[in-house]
Scaffold this motif. Sequence first.
Motif, PDB file in Angstrom:
ATOM      1  N   UNK A   3       0.824  -1.206   0.000  1.00 58.86           N
ATOM      2  CA  UNK A   3       0.000   0.000   0.000  1.00 58.86           C
ATOM      3  C   UNK A   3       0.859   1.258   0.000  1.00 58.86           C
ATOM      4  N   UNK A   4       0.361   2.259  -0.709  1.00 57.61           N
ATOM      5  CA  UNK A   4       1.052   3.542  -0.670  1.00 57.61           C
ATOM      6  C   UNK A   4       0.730   4.229   0.648  1.00 57.61           C
ATOM      7  N   UNK A   6      -0.751   7.080   2.851  1.00 60.89           N
ATOM      8  CA  UNK A   6      -1.846   8.026   2.671  1.00 60.89           C
ATOM      9  C   UNK A   6      -1.589   9.317   3.428  1.00 60.89           C
ATOM     10  N   UNK A  36     -14.126   2.800   4.546  1.00 63.58           N
ATOM     11  CA  UNK A  36     -13.296   1.650   4.926  1.00 63.58           C
ATOM     12  C   UNK A  36     -13.787   0.371   4.242  1.00 63.58           C
ATOM     13  N   UNK A  40     -11.773  -1.635   1.159  1.00 63.54           N
ATOM     14  CA  UNK A  40     -11.307  -2.749   1.965  1.00 63.54           C
ATOM     15  C   UNK A  40     -10.314  -3.634   1.197  1.00 63.54           C
ATOM     16  N   UNK A  46      -4.439  -2.913   5.639  1.00 62.93           N
ATOM     17  CA  UNK A  46      -5.132  -1.622   5.625  1.00 62.93           C
ATOM     18  C   UNK A  46      -5.898  -1.427   4.312  1.00 62.93           C
ATOM     19  N   UNK A  47      -6.860  -0.515   4.314  1.00 64.93           N
ATOM     20  CA  UNK A  47      -7.626  -0.269   3.089  1.00 64.93           C
ATOM     21  C   UNK A  47      -6.726   0.298   1.996  1.00 64.93           C
ATOM     22  N   UNK A  49      -7.122   2.759  -0.106  1.00 63.10           N
ATOM     23  CA  UNK A  49      -7.302   4.138  -0.550  1.00 63.10           C
ATOM     24  C   UNK A  49      -5.966   4.856  -0.643  1.00 63.10           C
TER      25      UNK A  49
END
Lengths: 316, 165
Positions: A3-4, A6, A36, A40, A46-47, A49
């Motif tokens: 994940x990036x 946020x 969330x 998901x 983690x999500x 987004x």
Amino acid sequence: MVNSVVNPFRPATLSEALEIRRKTGALPFAGGTDLMVRYRAKNGLPPTMEGPLMFVDSLSELRTVRFSGVSLDIGASVPLAVVADDPGERTAYAASGIPADAAALAAIPELLRAASADLGAPALRQRATMAGNVANASPAGDTVAALYALDAAVVLTSTDGERIVPINKFITGPGKTILKADELITAIRIPGPLPVWGYWRKVGTRRANALTKVSAASSVRVEAGRITGFALAFGAVGPIVVRSPDAEALLIGKSAADLEGSGAAELVRAVADAAAPGITPIDDQRSTARYRKTVALNLIGEVISSLASHLKENNT
Amino acid sequence: MSALGTTVTAIRLTVNGRPREVNLSHDMRRLLDVLRIDLGLTGTKEGCGEGECGACSVLLDGKLVNSCLVPALQADGSEIITPEGLAESKAGKLLAECFTECHGAQCGFCTPGMMMASAALLRQNPDPDEQAIREGLAGNLCRCTGYDMIIDAVLMAAGKGRDIW
């Protein structure tokens, strides 16, 4: 790292939040109960987004409930548990030092309380907000249908000032609103005079945490025993919540006697006929178009008979 | 530090009465994962991951929440009670006793969340009727018991507990 990062903004004041929103367009994140889920990932992760994102759940300016004596402003970050009047929630809120006095909380229309209480479950309502429900702009949003029936407006604020937009102008399609990149929803406004009576019915597969198959919301104003204002809204029967102005007009001027006996059946039929063209549901994973339309039209009979009982009981 | 906001990767929580500091490996890491993975508190379960089943219920500043939907960052500075913390309290011990006596647990996966929701309910309403219990536990799914035995357990706990919530 899958994940990036946020790096959500965590403004401490509304003015700081508006500044961040203007400079970055960061997505407002209050309780996150929709976001969330939408983003998901797999269990334990983690999500997905990506930023920019801004937490607005703890902004005290957005946690107030104010009643002017005429209209009611419910702050964008007020938890739905308070609107729904879950056990102990309003007392605790009024005592917490946030400007949300008992009189303002008591002014929340029963229709809106009932719709909020049918949304999610107690734990979800601790985090979910009405403004989030409105921003999500789902035609199945439970408070959204109630807010249409209450002719509610959305208070939008940016560093340039404030504008008040009726909810039916704010939401333009499923998931679509006219919220500008620099604006925040700061409150939901229920204009006065507040209705004396409301009807709410949600049809879902489960009593809690179910997305709505079809819902009906109605709010009524009565003067000297006659109906002076009547609103009828349906959720999840079209791309946006549907009001039925032609059907509504048929109730204006009516008294308790008109809603009973043989005349009542005819009236119910006429209201259903007038509402029917506006009810254009679809088949999806939750229900079928045919079921939704049938239920929506059947609910009209329940709206009118409950209203008749209310008028009789209150001798109006 | 950025120009507009503060970059935070470390959060402070009070978990079951104990101050804990957690360095978040991702700033949208869920409270559920911080509890289970970072702090090893596996009493909190992940069921649906979408706020529908209640298996991940914890108390955040005294309020029942679905920890799968709360970014841990939003809980920075908060007090958290997990099933482990509840289990050590009088309330938790009584709930466990009543769940056992009424056969309110079968496979056990939903039980920690059920007990958290029961405790949250009894704090607000120490004398709930069946309807109030059903509403208080409405967000918690159980696929074994059919719920009646759980309702019985909470009714029994309410009868025995009174002032311990």
